[in-house]
Design an enzyme around this catalytic site. Structure first.
Site, short mmCIF file in Angstrom:
data_model
loop_
_atom_site.label_atom_id
_atom_site.label_comp_id
_atom_site.label_asym_id
_atom_site.label_seq_id
_atom_site.Cartn_x
_atom_site.Cartn_y
_atom_site.Cartn_z
CG HIS A 185 -1.59 1.35 1.44
ND1 HIS A 185 -1.37 2.15 2.54
CD2 HIS A 185 -2.49 2.01 0.66
CE1 HIS A 185 -2.10 3.25 2.43
NE2 HIS A 185 -2.77 3.19 1.31
CB SER A 186 0.78 4.30 0.27
OG SER A 186 1.13 5.66 0.15
CG MET A 187 7.02 3.98 1.53
SD MET A 187 7.65 4.31 3.20
CE MET A 187 7.20 2.77 4.03
CG HIS B 23 -3.77 7.06 -0.14
ND1 HIS B 23 -3.22 6.59 -1.31
CD2 HIS B 23 -2.76 7.05 0.79
CE1 HIS B 23 -1.93 6.34 -1.12
NE2 HIS B 23 -1.62 6.60 0.13
#
Length: 290
Positions: free
Chosen positions: A104-106, A265
């Site tokens: 997820h994300s980073m 997000h």
């Protein structure tokens, strides 16, 4: 509704002379999926989703500096690519030659960089609201490096902030830029804090908030994307971060499936998003007989 996958245990591993903490969910006889969380989050960010993944084996780590894992040595930078080295050693410690990555994300950016660097070690990339590091124009990189070094020189004189209660942090997490449910906020905050003498502090290393001294340009990122041979499944929230600029990155991937659903997000920490992602992943693994 959750599938009933409630088998869960904590593990600690020695990685690069530091202790990495992780949470293992589900059926450990199944092909493992390594879950990589976003910046300032921790392994608990995957718990809501993990409970919906039927008959799966999830290893959700705390990156160094996050959750219950060790901090890097004082004043050491947190470079994104150091996480890639950590994952390489982690797989050696776990005696795993090939793995699927859920990020997820980073964590999604780390997963992509790892898959590009070691294509033989990655089967599938399951990416949630993330794909690559931020890019910066090459002409701006010298000034950004100088700015980051000046900021770093001032940073370590700051004191650690104490908070009045867990509930205060839970409320703040619920109503942050991308809201999450109370359940998700409680999971993240409980794993991510220490309580000593009624004082609540974050476990995460304050140095994580330092700007990176070294950054990547768009051309460098696209070179990594073009080296990814794994199947890539991207789960994107309709109120998330994806925009028209991402299309250039999508075009660099050899094998990409886009999956859009309602959510922001942090869609995997919201019921509708977690249900959707779990349905797609369960279907994918069932079809392939895993």
């Amino acid at each position: 509704m959750p599938s009933g996958l409630n088998i869960k245990r904590e593990i600690s591993l020695e990685i690069n002379n530091m202790t990495m903490s992780a949470v293992v969910y589900g059926n450990e006889n199944k092909t493992p999926i390594l879950a990589l969380h976003g910046w300032i989050d921790n392994a608990a960010s995957f718990e809501i989703l993990a409970k919906r993944l039927t008959d799966s084996h999830i290893i959700a780590i705390d990156f160094f500096g996050h959750g219950k894992s060790s901090h890097r040595p004082k004043q050491s930078p947190y470079y994104l690519w150091d996480n890639i080295s950590d994952i390489y050693v982690l797989l050696q410690v776990l005696n795993i030659s090939k793995i699927d990555l859920l990020g997820h994300s980073m964590g999604a950016a780390v997963a992509m960089l790892f898959a590009a660097s070691f294509p033989e070690k990655v089967g599938k990339l399951l990416l949630i609201e993330g794909l690559a590091p931020f890019n910066y124009p090459e002409t701006e990189l010298p000034a950004l490096m100088a700015q980051a070094i000046r900021y770093r020189a001032r940073f370590f004189t700051k004191k650690i902030t104490n908070h009045s209660s867990l509930q205060t942090l839970i409320e703040a997490r619920m109503h942050s830029r991308f809201p999450v449910s109370q359940e998700a906020a409680e999971l993240l905050v409980t794993r991510g804090t220490n309580i000593v003498e009624n004082k609540v502090t974050w476990r995460s290393d304050p140095a994580l908030r330092l700007p990176s001294i070294s950054r990547m340009s768009q051309g460098q990122i696209e070179a990594f994307l073009k080296s990814v041979t794994a199947q890539v499944y991207m789960f994107l929230g309709r109120d998330g971060l994806a925009n028209d600029e991402w299309q250039a990155y999508f075009n660099c991937l050899q094998n990409l499936t886009l999956c859009w659903c309602d959510g922001n997000h942090h869609l995997h920490m919201q019921q509708a998003g977690a249900d959707f992602i779990a349905f797609e992943i369960n279907k994918m693994y069932k079809k392939q007989g895993f």
